[in-house]
Design a protein around this motif. Structure first.
Motif, PDB file in Angstrom:
ATOM      1  N   HIS A  28       1.716 -14.031  -4.045  1.00 16.10           N
ATOM      2  CA  HIS A  28       2.736 -13.047  -3.667  1.00 16.10           C
ATOM      3  C   HIS A  28       2.526 -11.874  -4.611  1.00 16.10           C
ATOM      4  CE1 HIS A  28       6.403 -10.987  -2.686  1.00 16.10           C
ATOM      5  NE2 HIS A  28       6.881 -11.982  -1.961  1.00 16.10           N
ATOM      6  N   VAL A  29       2.307 -10.697  -4.064  1.00 16.19           N
ATOM      7  CA  VAL A  29       1.935  -9.550  -4.909  1.00 16.19           C
ATOM      8  C   VAL A  29       3.140  -8.857  -5.545  1.00 16.19           C
ATOM      9  CG1 VAL A  29      -0.181  -9.092  -3.600  1.00 16.19           C
ATOM     10  CG2 VAL A  29       1.950  -7.887  -2.995  1.00 16.19           C
ATOM     11  N   GLY A  30       4.364  -9.161  -5.046  1.00 18.07           N
ATOM     12  CA  GLY A  30       5.522  -8.465  -5.597  1.00 18.07           C
ATOM     13  C   GLY A  30       5.430  -6.966  -5.359  1.00 18.07           C
ATOM     14  N   ARG A  31       5.414  -6.200  -6.448  1.00 16.32           N
ATOM     15  CA  ARG A  31       5.457  -4.735  -6.340  1.00 16.32           C
ATOM     16  C   ARG A  31       4.102  -4.086  -6.061  1.00 16.32           C
ATOM     17  NH1 ARG A  31       6.373  -2.963 -12.748  1.00 16.32           N
ATOM     18  NH2 ARG A  31       4.263  -3.519 -13.457  1.00 16.32           N
ATOM     19  N   VAL A  32       3.019  -4.884  -6.101  1.00  9.81           N
ATOM     20  CA  VAL A  32       1.686  -4.309  -5.939  1.00  9.81           C
ATOM     21  C   VAL A  32       1.345  -4.217  -4.450  1.00  9.81           C
ATOM     22  CG1 VAL A  32      -0.730  -4.431  -6.655  1.00  9.81           C
ATOM     23  CG2 VAL A  32       1.051  -5.270  -8.177  1.00  9.81           C
ATOM     24  N   THR A  33       2.087  -3.369  -3.750  1.00 14.22           N
ATOM     25  CA  THR A  33       1.864  -3.196  -2.323  1.00 14.22           C
ATOM     26  C   THR A  33       2.473  -1.877  -1.890  1.00 14.22           C
ATOM     27  OG1 THR A  33       2.023  -4.267  -0.149  1.00 14.22           O
ATOM     28  CG2 THR A  33       3.962  -4.468  -1.592  1.00 14.22           C
ATOM     29  N   HIS A  34       2.448  -1.656  -0.592  1.00 16.69           N
ATOM     30  CA  HIS A  34       2.979  -0.428   0.002  1.00 16.69           C
ATOM     31  C   HIS A  34       3.704  -0.845   1.282  1.00 16.69           C
ATOM     32  CE1 HIS A  34       2.913   3.330   2.319  1.00 16.69           C
ATOM     33  NE2 HIS A  34       2.895   3.929   1.140  1.00 16.69           N
ATOM     34  N   PRO A  35       4.795  -0.140   1.638  1.00 20.02           N
ATOM     35  CA  PRO A  35       5.517  -0.507   2.866  1.00 20.02           C
ATOM     36  C   PRO A  35       4.618  -0.666   4.096  1.00 20.02           C
ATOM     37  CG  PRO A  35       6.798   1.101   1.629  1.00 20.02           C
ATOM     38  CD  PRO A  35       5.491   0.946   0.896  1.00 20.02           C
ATOM     39  N   ASP A  36       3.509   0.101   4.176  1.00 18.48           N
ATOM     40  CA  ASP A  36       2.603  -0.012   5.325  1.00 18.48           C
ATOM     41  C   ASP A  36       1.974  -1.404   5.442  1.00 18.48           C
ATOM     42  OD1 ASP A  36       3.202   2.596   5.792  1.00 18.48           O
ATOM     43  OD2 ASP A  36       1.147   3.348   5.704  1.00 18.48           O
ATOM     44  N   ASN A  37       1.904  -2.145   4.337  1.00 19.99           N
ATOM     45  CA  ASN A  37       1.315  -3.490   4.373  1.00 19.99           C
ATOM     46  C   ASN A  37       2.340  -4.590   4.603  1.00 19.99           C
ATOM     47  OD1 ASN A  37      -1.358  -2.719   4.030  1.00 19.99           O
ATOM     48  ND2 ASN A  37      -1.261  -2.801   1.792  1.00 19.99           N
ATOM     49  N   ILE A  38       3.642  -4.246   4.532  1.00 22.49           N
ATOM     50  CA  ILE A  38       4.684  -5.283   4.623  1.00 22.49           C
ATOM     51  C   ILE A  38       5.755  -4.904   5.645  1.00 22.49           C
ATOM     52  CG2 ILE A  38       4.278  -6.311   2.350  1.00 22.49           C
ATOM     53  CD1 ILE A  38       6.560  -4.631   1.225  1.00 22.49           C
ATOM     54  N   GLY A  39       5.286  -4.337   6.766  1.00 19.77           N
ATOM     55  CA  GLY A  39       6.193  -4.070   7.884  1.00 19.77           C
ATOM     56  C   GLY A  39       7.276  -3.053   7.579  1.00 19.77           C
ATOM     57  N   GLY A  40       6.984  -2.106   6.684  1.00 15.90           N
ATOM     58  CA  GLY A  40       7.927  -1.034   6.395  1.00 15.90           C
ATOM     59  C   GLY A  40       9.004  -1.381   5.380  1.00 15.90           C
ATOM     60  N   GLU A  41       8.987  -2.615   4.854  1.00 19.63           N
ATOM     61  CA  GLU A  41      10.004  -3.034   3.869  1.00 19.63           C
ATOM     62  C   GLU A  41       9.738  -2.398   2.503  1.00 19.63           C
ATOM     63  OE1 GLU A  41      12.524  -5.457   4.211  1.00 19.63           O
ATOM     64  OE2 GLU A  41      12.139  -5.739   6.347  1.00 19.63           O
ATOM     65  N   GLN A  42      10.760  -2.412   1.650  1.00 20.14           N
ATOM     66  CA  GLN A  42      10.556  -2.048   0.246  1.00 20.14           C
ATOM     67  C   GLN A  42      10.078  -3.284  -0.503  1.00 20.14           C
ATOM     68  OE1 GLN A  42      14.094  -0.861  -1.905  1.00 20.14           O
ATOM     69  NE2 GLN A  42      12.932   0.009  -3.604  1.00 20.14           N
ATOM     70  N   PRO A  43       9.036  -3.161  -1.337  1.00 15.32           N
ATOM     71  CA  PRO A  43       8.545  -4.329  -2.080  1.00 15.32           C
ATOM     72  C   PRO A  43       9.610  -4.891  -3.019  1.00 15.32           C
ATOM     73  CG  PRO A  43       6.983  -2.505  -2.197  1.00 15.32           C
ATOM     74  CD  PRO A  43       8.221  -1.955  -1.591  1.00 15.32           C
ATOM     75  N   ILE A  44       9.424  -6.147  -3.420  1.00 14.99           N
ATOM     76  CA  ILE A  44      10.337  -6.794  -4.357  1.00 14.99           C
ATOM     77  C   ILE A  44       9.603  -7.118  -5.655  1.00 14.99           C
ATOM     78  CG2 ILE A  44      11.874  -7.755  -2.605  1.00 14.99           C
ATOM     79  CD1 ILE A  44      10.356 -10.408  -2.816  1.00 14.99           C
ATOM     80  N   SER A  45      10.362  -7.195  -6.752  1.00 17.21           N
ATOM     81  CA  SER A  45       9.768  -7.536  -8.042  1.00 17.21           C
ATOM     82  C   SER A  45      10.849  -8.108  -8.949  1.00 17.21           C
ATOM     83  CB  SER A  45       9.133  -6.296  -8.681  1.00 17.21           C
ATOM     84  OG  SER A  45       8.473  -6.643  -9.891  1.00 17.21           O
ATOM     85  N   SER A  46      10.435  -8.468 -10.163  1.00 18.29           N
ATOM     86  CA  SER A  46      11.394  -8.937 -11.160  1.00 18.29           C
ATOM     87  C   SER A  46      12.404  -7.835 -11.462  1.00 18.29           C
ATOM     88  CB  SER A  46      10.665  -9.321 -12.446  1.00 18.29           C
ATOM     89  OG  SER A  46       9.987  -8.194 -12.976  1.00 18.29           O
ATOM     90  N   SER A  47      11.927  -6.580 -11.425  1.00 14.99           N
ATOM     91  CA  SER A  47      12.735  -5.430 -11.834  1.00 14.99           C
ATOM     92  C   SER A  47      12.382  -4.236 -10.969  1.00 14.99           C
ATOM     93  CB  SER A  47      12.446  -5.085 -13.298  1.00 14.99           C
ATOM     94  OG  SER A  47      12.606  -6.238 -14.115  1.00 14.99           O
TER      95      SER A  47
END
Length: 365
Positions: free
Chosen positions: A103-122
């Motif tokens: 799971h990449v967490g914040r190392v992504t872009h909305p274009d790769n995850i169906g337009g969602e905002q990425p998630i992370s610890s912070s």
């Protein structure tokens, strides 16, 4: 000297024929739509089944877990069936293969995850990090990552469940076990490393708190498939994808001790491997060896001699050879016989088809 690499070794229930590991390397060749492992990938891994252990490329546990275009998943029925082709092909050549759960967490872009905002610890953006998206051509388009949102308790529970299910899916797909990707700046690493985690709850602050998510994920997967089929990859000294820890020795020796308590079958340490990178301190390796009693794997700037030496001096039990495996499908045989190694073409690492994946020949003496 190199004979140390060719001693058999027991890895939980598995008897491995040598101590050479093909570590996970992203190649971005999954079939679209659906990010499904395919026949071409099955051929690639089967060609490399001489390795004592193959750890397949990072495989996202959910749609939200994807960082880059064209990487495979392991959360749909089609994806499980795709990976079954790979594991069957490797087992037909008497190889052993683990899935790397990612799971990449914040190392992504909305274009790769169906337009969602990425998630992370912070809610902290990774600085100077780019990922590639499918821009409608055969060449990946690189874009900056965005600011993630901090995971709520419910998100943490949901992701732990996704890891648990992904472990079950991997066994269903025929993998011999799984490696949890807790390295290189991805989600679990974003909890572990102090400079990527500014939480004030029980998942932030102290080392014990920052390791809590790692422990909970490992526990959930071990309960599902058995700790003797669960390995974990760590990267103590890398600053990849913008995660840095203020006290890496202390943090990662504590991580090794935690993983020892949880009885995982191996710990796989990714060393920094760029040209002028600092060496991993000897004292750290000794401390890890004392803290963790299972099988240790190190991967980084190893050649056959350095790898055999590390095994002989008991720093490690197995050695990962990354890039050499890309262009030398018969790497163990080349090492054993002293044949020269071919170099890989960096242009064909990510995306594309067979070229640069399955067309590297075995050595003809």
């Amino acid at each position: 000297m190199i004979n140390a690499l060719f001693q058999p070794i027991q890895l939980g229930p598995l008897s491995l024929k040598n101590r050479i590991v093909m570590p996970p390397m992203t190649r971005s060749r999954a079939s679209q739509p659906g990010n499904i492992a395919n026949d071409m990938m099955a051929k690639y891994y089967a060609q490399r089944a001489e390795a004592g252990l193959i750890v397949a490329e990072g495989t996202q546990i959910s749609a939200m877990g994807q960082g880059y275009a064209w990487t495979p998943g392991i959360y749909s029925a089609e994806q499980i069936a795709g990976w079954k082709k790979v594991t069957d092909a490797v087992h037909a050549k008497e190889g052993k293969i683990f899935a790397q759960l990612w799971h990449v967490g914040r190392v992504t872009h909305p274009d790769n995850i169906g337009g969602e905002q990425p998630i992370s610890s912070s809610a902290m953006k990774a600085e100077n990090v780019k990922v590639f998206i499918d821009n409608g051509t055969d060449a990946p388009g690189f874009v900056d990552v965005v600011e993630p949102r901090e995971m709520a308790k419910a998100d943490i529970e949901m992701v732990i469940e996704q890891y648990r299910q992904a472990a079950l899916n991997a066994i269903e797909a025929g993998f011999d076990g799984i490696e949890l990707h807790a390295a290189n700046g991805y989600l679990i690493n974003q909890f572990i490393d102090s400079e990527a985690n500014n939480r004030t709850d029980e998942y932030g602050g102290s080392i014990e708190n920052r390791l809590r998510f790692l422990g909970e994920v490992v526990t959930a997967m071990s309960e599902a498939i058995g700790s003797d089929r669960v390995g974990v990859r760590l990267a103590p000294f890398t600053s990849l994808n913008g995660t840095v820890d203020a006290t890496p020795v202390e943090t990662y020796v504590a991580a090794a001790a935690l993983l020892n308590k949880l009885n995982v079958v191996y710990v796989h340490i990714a060393e920094v491997d760029w040209e002028d990178a600092p060496e991993t301190p000897k004292a750290f390796k000794t401390a890890v060896r004392e803290a963790y009693k299972g099988v240790l794997i190190y991967a980084g700037r190893y050649d056959a001699e350095k790898g055999a030496e590390a095994i002989e001096e008991n720093t490690t039990d197995m050695v990962g050879f990354g890039r050499p495996f890309i262009s030398n499908p018969d790497l163990p045989n080349r090492i054993k016989k002293g044949y020269p190694l071919a170099s890989h073409n960096p242009e064909t690492l990510f995306g594309g088809a067979e070229q640069g994946l399955t067309d590297y020949p075995v050595y003809q003496a």
